[in-house]
Design a protein around this motif. Structure first.
Motif, PDB file in Angstrom:
ATOM      1  N   PRO A 116       0.666  -1.522   0.061  1.00  0.00           N
ATOM      2  CA  PRO A 116       0.032  -0.109   0.079  1.00  0.00           C
ATOM      3  C   PRO A 116       0.865   1.242   0.010  1.00  0.00           C
ATOM      4  N   HIS A 117       2.175   1.128   0.516  1.00  0.00           N
ATOM      5  CA  HIS A 117       2.980   2.452   0.356  1.00  0.00           C
ATOM      6  C   HIS A 117       3.938   2.625  -0.734  1.00  0.00           C
ATOM      7  N   ALA A 118       3.824   1.530  -1.700  1.00  0.00           N
ATOM      8  CA  ALA A 118       5.062   1.672  -2.689  1.00  0.00           C
ATOM      9  C   ALA A 118       3.940   2.280  -3.990  1.00  0.00           C
ATOM     10  N   ARG A 119       4.765   2.869  -4.983  1.00  0.00           N
ATOM     11  CA  ARG A 119       4.095   3.006  -6.361  1.00  0.00           C
ATOM     12  C   ARG A 119       4.288   2.083  -7.160  1.00  0.00           C
ATOM     13  N   CYS A 120       3.120   1.540  -7.801  1.00  0.00           N
ATOM     14  CA  CYS A 120       3.219   0.524  -8.865  1.00  0.00           C
ATOM     15  C   CYS A 120       2.965   1.101 -10.174  1.00  0.00           C
ATOM     16  N   VAL A 121       4.014   1.126 -11.146  1.00  0.00           N
ATOM     17  CA  VAL A 121       3.843   1.695 -12.381  1.00  0.00           C
ATOM     18  C   VAL A 121       3.422   0.336 -13.466  1.00  0.00           C
ATOM     19  N   LEU A 122       2.444   0.469 -14.051  1.00  0.00           N
ATOM     20  CA  LEU A 122       2.177  -0.627 -14.912  1.00  0.00           C
ATOM     21  C   LEU A 122       2.594  -0.600 -16.399  1.00  0.00           C
ATOM     22  N   ALA A 123       2.947  -1.683 -16.874  1.00  0.00           N
ATOM     23  CA  ALA A 123       3.546  -1.307 -18.422  1.00  0.00           C
ATOM     24  C   ALA A 123       2.907  -2.406 -19.309  1.00  0.00           C
ATOM     25  N   SER A 124       2.789  -1.902 -20.641  1.00  0.00           N
ATOM     26  CA  SER A 124       2.140  -2.833 -21.645  1.00  0.00           C
ATOM     27  C   SER A 124       3.233  -2.716 -22.738  1.00  0.00           C
ATOM     28  N   SER A 125       3.798  -4.052 -23.189  1.00  0.00           N
ATOM     29  CA  SER A 125       4.857  -4.028 -23.962  1.00  0.00           C
ATOM     30  C   SER A 125       4.598  -4.768 -25.555  1.00  0.00           C
ATOM     31  N   THR A 126       5.180  -4.210 -26.351  1.00  0.00           N
ATOM     32  CA  THR A 126       4.993  -5.088 -27.589  1.00  0.00           C
ATOM     33  C   THR A 126       6.419  -5.406 -28.243  1.00  0.00           C
ATOM     34  N   GLU A 127       7.346  -5.458 -27.216  1.00  0.00           N
ATOM     35  CA  GLU A 127       8.690  -5.899 -27.483  1.00  0.00           C
ATOM     36  C   GLU A 127       8.610  -7.522 -27.576  1.00  0.00           C
ATOM     37  N   GLY A 128       9.491  -8.007 -28.216  1.00  0.00           N
ATOM     38  CA  GLY A 128       9.484  -9.401 -28.352  1.00  0.00           C
ATOM     39  C   GLY A 128      10.821 -10.146 -28.019  1.00  0.00           C
ATOM     40  N   ALA A 129      10.873 -11.112 -27.088  1.00  0.00           N
ATOM     41  CA  ALA A 129      12.043 -11.669 -26.736  1.00  0.00           C
ATOM     42  C   ALA A 129      11.855 -13.299 -26.222  1.00  0.00           C
ATOM     43  N   PHE A 130      12.590 -14.113 -26.591  1.00  0.00           N
ATOM     44  CA  PHE A 130      12.545 -15.501 -25.949  1.00  0.00           C
ATOM     45  C   PHE A 130      13.741 -15.912 -25.490  1.00  0.00           C
ATOM     46  N   ARG A 131      13.939 -17.041 -24.820  1.00  0.00           N
ATOM     47  CA  ARG A 131      15.003 -17.684 -23.932  1.00  0.00           C
ATOM     48  C   ARG A 131      15.434 -18.626 -24.804  1.00  0.00           C
ATOM     49  N   GLU A 132      16.699 -18.518 -25.543  1.00  0.00           N
ATOM     50  CA  GLU A 132      17.373 -19.559 -26.204  1.00  0.00           C
ATOM     51  C   GLU A 132      17.888 -20.501 -25.208  1.00  0.00           C
ATOM     52  N   ALA A 133      18.616 -20.247 -24.102  1.00  0.00           N
ATOM     53  CA  ALA A 133      19.017 -21.104 -23.129  1.00  0.00           C
ATOM     54  C   ALA A 133      18.846 -20.397 -21.823  1.00  0.00           C
ATOM     55  N   ASP A 134      19.454 -20.966 -20.843  1.00  0.00           N
ATOM     56  CA  ASP A 134      19.431 -20.396 -19.511  1.00  0.00           C
ATOM     57  C   ASP A 134      20.238 -18.981 -19.663  1.00  0.00           C
ATOM     58  N   PHE A 135      19.678 -18.021 -19.076  1.00  0.00           N
ATOM     59  CA  PHE A 135      20.528 -16.813 -18.966  1.00  0.00           C
ATOM     60  C   PHE A 135      20.980 -16.163 -20.480  1.00  0.00           C
ATOM     61  N   ARG A 136      20.258 -16.716 -21.576  1.00  0.00           N
ATOM     62  CA  ARG A 136      20.764 -16.469 -22.867  1.00  0.00           C
ATOM     63  C   ARG A 136      19.290 -15.985 -23.559  1.00  0.00           C
ATOM     64  N   VAL A 137      19.237 -14.733 -24.025  1.00  0.00           N
ATOM     65  CA  VAL A 137      18.000 -14.326 -24.671  1.00  0.00           C
ATOM     66  C   VAL A 137      17.984 -13.716 -25.932  1.00  0.00           C
TER      67      VAL A 137
END
Ligand code: NAP
Length: 303
Positions: A116-137
Motif C-alpha cells: 500500500p505504500h509503494a508506487r506501482c507503475v504498470l507496463a504494456s509492451s509489444t517488444e518480443g524476446a525469447f529464451r534460447e537457453a538459460d540466461f541467454r535471450v
C-alpha cells in the motif's frame, strides 16, 4: 539509483542488458542458490541481437541479500509476480517504485495490494524476446512499452534512464485502457488459435466466431468503464489477424511447448470481471471452458 530486476527471463534480461550496457546500475534477483550458481557459472546474461551475442556480467543476488530496494522491475510471468515480490517486501525502501511488466490484468492488483505504500507503475509492451537457453535471450521483435500509474498521473523521473538505455517507451495516463485493449485482442485471437490448432491467419476461416467474441468483449469493456478500449475492437482484431497471419500466437506457442499459459490473467480475468458486473457473455464463457478442457487434456494448469 540501482535497478533491481526480479525475473531474469526474456523481457527481464532484455531490460537488464540495455540498462547495464548504457551505464546504469542493475542487480538481478534470482530465486534461489541453485539459480544463482547457474547464473554465476554462465558468467552473466547474454543478449542476442541480429545474430550477434554479447554477454553482460550483471551482478546477481538472492532476495534474502541485505540492502534496500528503491526501484524494482518485476519481469516474471503474471502467475509468478506476487510470489516473487513477497520475499522482497522487507527490503523495499520508503517511497519504493515497482514497474510491473506482466501481460493481462489481475496480477498487478494482487501485487499492489501487498504494497500500500509503494508506487506501482504498470507496463504494456509489444517488444518480443525469447529464451534460447538459460540466461541467454534473443531480442526477437522491436516494439514499444507504454507505462503508466492509474493512481498518479505524473511521470516518474527515471524515464530518463529508459531514454539513456534506448528502451522505446511512452508515459500514458490511460495505462488501464491500453492493458484492457491488449487483453481483449488477446482473448479474441489467442485461445481460438489454440483450439483450432492454427496460425493467427487461420482465424480468417472463422469470421463468425471471431465476430461474436469481439461483440461480447466490447460489451464487457463498456461495462467496466473502458469505452476507449472497446472502440473499433473488431476492426483491429481483423487487422491483427491479417498482419500477423504467419505467426503463432504466444498462447499457441506456450501450449505447443508444454508451458503454463497466462490464461487466468487474460480470458480468465475477462470472464471473472463479467461475472462481477453480472454480465452474461455466453461465447466468452464457453471459450474459457473449452480452453480449460484443452489445457487439462494436455496436463497443463487451467489457471
Ligand atoms: P520468462 O521468459 O518465462 O521469464 C520469467 C522469469 O521470471 C524467469 O527467468 C523465472 O525464473 C523468473 N521467476 C519466476 N518466479 C521467480 C521468483 N520467485 N524469483 C525470481 N525469479 C522468478 O517470461 P517473459 O516472456 O519474460 O514474460 C514476462 C512477462 O512479460 C509475461 O507476463 C509476458 O506475458 C510479458 N511479455 C513477454 C513478452 C516476450 O516477448 N517475452 C512480450 C510482451 C509481454 P527461472 O529462470 O528461474 O524460471
Amino acid at each position: 539509483m540501482t535497478w533491481h530486476i526480479v525475473g531474469a527471463g526474456s523481457l527481464g534480461s532484455l531490460w537488464a542488458a540495455r540498462l547495464a550496457r548504457n551505464g546504469l546500475p542493475v542487480h538481478l534477483l534470482l530465486r534461489d542458490r541453485v539459480r544463482l550458481k547457474a547464473y554465476e557459472d554462465a558468467g552473466g546474461l547474454t543478449l542476442v541481437e541480429q545474430g550477434k551475442a554479447h554477454q553482460y556480467p550483471i551482478p546477481a543476488e538472492l532476495p534474502s541479500h541485505p540492502g534496500p530496494i528503491s526501484r524494482l522491475l518485476v519481469a516474471c510471468k503474471a502467475y509468478d509476480a506476487e510470489a516473487a515480490v513477497q520475499p522482497l517486501l522487507q527490503r523495499l525502501a520508503p517511497g519504493a517504485e515497482l514497474i510491473l511488466l506482466q501481460n493481462g490484468l489481475g496480477s498487478q492488483n494482487a501485487v499492489a495490494l501487498r504494497l500500500p505504500h509503494a508506487r506501482c507503475v504498470l507496463a504494456s509492451s509489444t517488444e518480443g524476446a525469447f529464451r534460447e537457453a538459460d540466461f541467454r535471450v534473443v531480442f526477437a521483435g522491436h516494439g514499444f512499452t507504454w507505462l503508466g500509474d492509474p493512481l498518479q498521473p505524473a511521470a516518474p523521473g527515471w524515464l530518463a534512464d529508459l531514454e539513456q538505455a534506448g528502451i522505446p517507451h511512452g508515459w500514458t495516463p490511460d495505462i488501464l485502457s491500453r492493458l484492457w485493449r491488449k487483453l481483449a485482442l488477446n482473448c479474441a485471437i489467442n485461445p481460438l488459435t489454440v483450439l483450432h490448432d492454427c496460425r493467427n491467419g487461420g482465424l480468417a476461416e472463422h469470421p463468425a466466431e471471431v465476430g461474436v467474441l469481439c461483440a461480447e468483449l466490447s460489451e464487457l469493456l463498456q461495462r467496466c468503464g473502458q469505452p476507449d478500449a472497446a472502440e473499433g475492437l473488431h476492426d483491429e482484431v481483423l487487422r491483427v489477424i491479417q498482419a500477423t497471419a504467419a505467426n503463432y500466437s504466444s498462447m499457441y506457442q506456450d501450449v505447443a511447448n508444454g508451458r503454463r499459459t497466462e490464461i487466468s490473467y487474460l480470458l480468465g480475468h475477462a470472464c471473472a470481471t463479467a461475472t462481477r458486473h453480472r454480465l452474461r457473455l455466453p461465447h466468452l464463457e464457453s471459450l474459457h471452458e473449452r480452453l480449460k478442457a484443452h489445457l487439462h487434456q494436455r496436463g497443463l494448469p487451467v489457471t
